[in-house]
Design a protein around this motif. Structure first.
Motif, PDB file in Angstrom:
ATOM      1  N   ALA A  33      43.141  26.569  82.826  1.00  0.00           N
ATOM      2  CA  ALA A  33      42.823  27.658  83.752  1.00  0.00           C
ATOM      3  C   ALA A  33      41.318  27.778  83.963  1.00  0.00           C
ATOM      4  N   VAL A  34      40.543  27.684  82.869  1.00  0.00           N
ATOM      5  CA  VAL A  34      39.085  27.772  82.991  1.00  0.00           C
ATOM      6  C   VAL A  34      38.553  26.542  83.724  1.00  0.00           C
ATOM      7  N   GLY A  35      39.094  25.365  83.402  1.00  0.00           N
ATOM      8  CA  GLY A  35      38.656  24.152  84.077  1.00  0.00           C
ATOM      9  C   GLY A  35      38.884  24.209  85.575  1.00  0.00           C
ATOM     10  N   GLU A  62      37.060  23.798  71.024  1.00  0.00           N
ATOM     11  CA  GLU A  62      35.841  23.016  70.848  1.00  0.00           C
ATOM     12  C   GLU A  62      35.610  22.698  69.371  1.00  0.00           C
ATOM     13  N   ALA A  63      35.863  23.658  68.513  1.00  0.00           N
ATOM     14  CA  ALA A  63      35.714  23.414  67.074  1.00  0.00           C
ATOM     15  C   ALA A  63      36.739  22.400  66.583  1.00  0.00           C
ATOM     16  N   GLN A  68      31.752  19.906  72.699  1.00  0.00           N
ATOM     17  CA  GLN A  68      31.603  21.002  73.646  1.00  0.00           C
ATOM     18  C   GLN A  68      32.397  20.631  74.892  1.00  0.00           C
ATOM     19  N   LEU A  69      33.299  21.494  75.326  1.00  0.00           N
ATOM     20  CA  LEU A  69      34.141  21.220  76.487  1.00  0.00           C
ATOM     21  C   LEU A  69      33.520  21.707  77.790  1.00  0.00           C
ATOM     22  N   LEU A  78      31.189  28.203  84.532  1.00  0.00           N
ATOM     23  CA  LEU A  78      31.255  27.082  83.595  1.00  0.00           C
ATOM     24  C   LEU A  78      31.490  25.792  84.346  1.00  0.00           C
ATOM     25  N   SER A  79      31.053  24.695  83.741  1.00  0.00           N
ATOM     26  CA  SER A  79      31.414  23.380  84.258  1.00  0.00           C
ATOM     27  C   SER A  79      31.808  22.503  83.077  1.00  0.00           C
ATOM     28  N   LEU A  80      32.682  21.563  83.326  1.00  0.00           N
ATOM     29  CA  LEU A  80      33.162  20.680  82.265  1.00  0.00           C
ATOM     30  C   LEU A  80      32.073  19.694  81.849  1.00  0.00           C
ATOM     31  N   THR A  81      31.970  19.455  80.552  1.00  0.00           N
ATOM     32  CA  THR A  81      31.117  18.390  80.038  1.00  0.00           C
ATOM     33  C   THR A  81      31.848  17.065  80.249  1.00  0.00           C
ATOM     34  N   PRO A  82      31.196  15.930  80.014  1.00  0.00           N
ATOM     35  CA  PRO A  82      31.922  14.659  80.101  1.00  0.00           C
ATOM     36  C   PRO A  82      33.143  14.628  79.170  1.00  0.00           C
ATOM     37  N   GLY A  83      33.006  15.133  77.956  1.00  0.00           N
ATOM     38  CA  GLY A  83      34.145  15.204  77.042  1.00  0.00           C
ATOM     39  C   GLY A  83      35.217  16.149  77.547  1.00  0.00           C
ATOM     40  N   GLY A  84      34.804  17.254  78.152  1.00  0.00           N
ATOM     41  CA  GLY A  84      35.749  18.201  78.731  1.00  0.00           C
ATOM     42  C   GLY A  84      36.496  17.598  79.900  1.00  0.00           C
ATOM     43  N   ARG A  85      35.792  16.828  80.737  1.00  0.00           N
ATOM     44  CA  ARG A  85      36.454  16.150  81.870  1.00  0.00           C
ATOM     45  C   ARG A  85      37.477  15.140  81.372  1.00  0.00           C
TER      46      ARG A  85
END
Length: 89
Positions: A33-35, A62-63, A68-69, A78-85
């Motif tokens: 939802a946040v993404g 994230e923990a 970090q997502l 917010l925006s996604l980090t590469p790991g979050g993407r």
């Protein structure tokens, strides 16, 4: 090469390691939802929970994953980090 059926997590140096992961489907729902919304407040409205609940779930994810997502841009959302993407896909 990591078998996709085995649990993995990022290490501090950016590699992967096999380890059991613990998270809930609700946390994943909040992450998606946040993404999609790009904002904790907008995501909270969509899933009908409080923004602090969403924020706490993201911090726990994230923990758990050890990465970090999201990049938090206070006034811009917010925006996604590469790991979050990677995880979002």
């Amino acid at each position: 090469m990591i078998n996709s059926s085995e649990p993995v997590r990022f290490t501090a140096n950016g590699d992967w390691e096999r380890t059991p992961l613990r998270f809930t489907l609700r946390q994943l729902e909040y992450f998606v939802a946040v993404g999609e919304a790009g904002s904790i407040a907008k995501a909270a409205e969509q899933v009908n929970v409080s923004p602090p609940s969403i924020s706490a779930s993201i911090v726990q994810l994230e923990a758990e994953f050890g990465i970090q997502l999201f990049v938090r841009k206070h006034s811009q959302g917010l925006s996604l980090t590469p790991g979050g993407r990677f995880f979002f896909q």
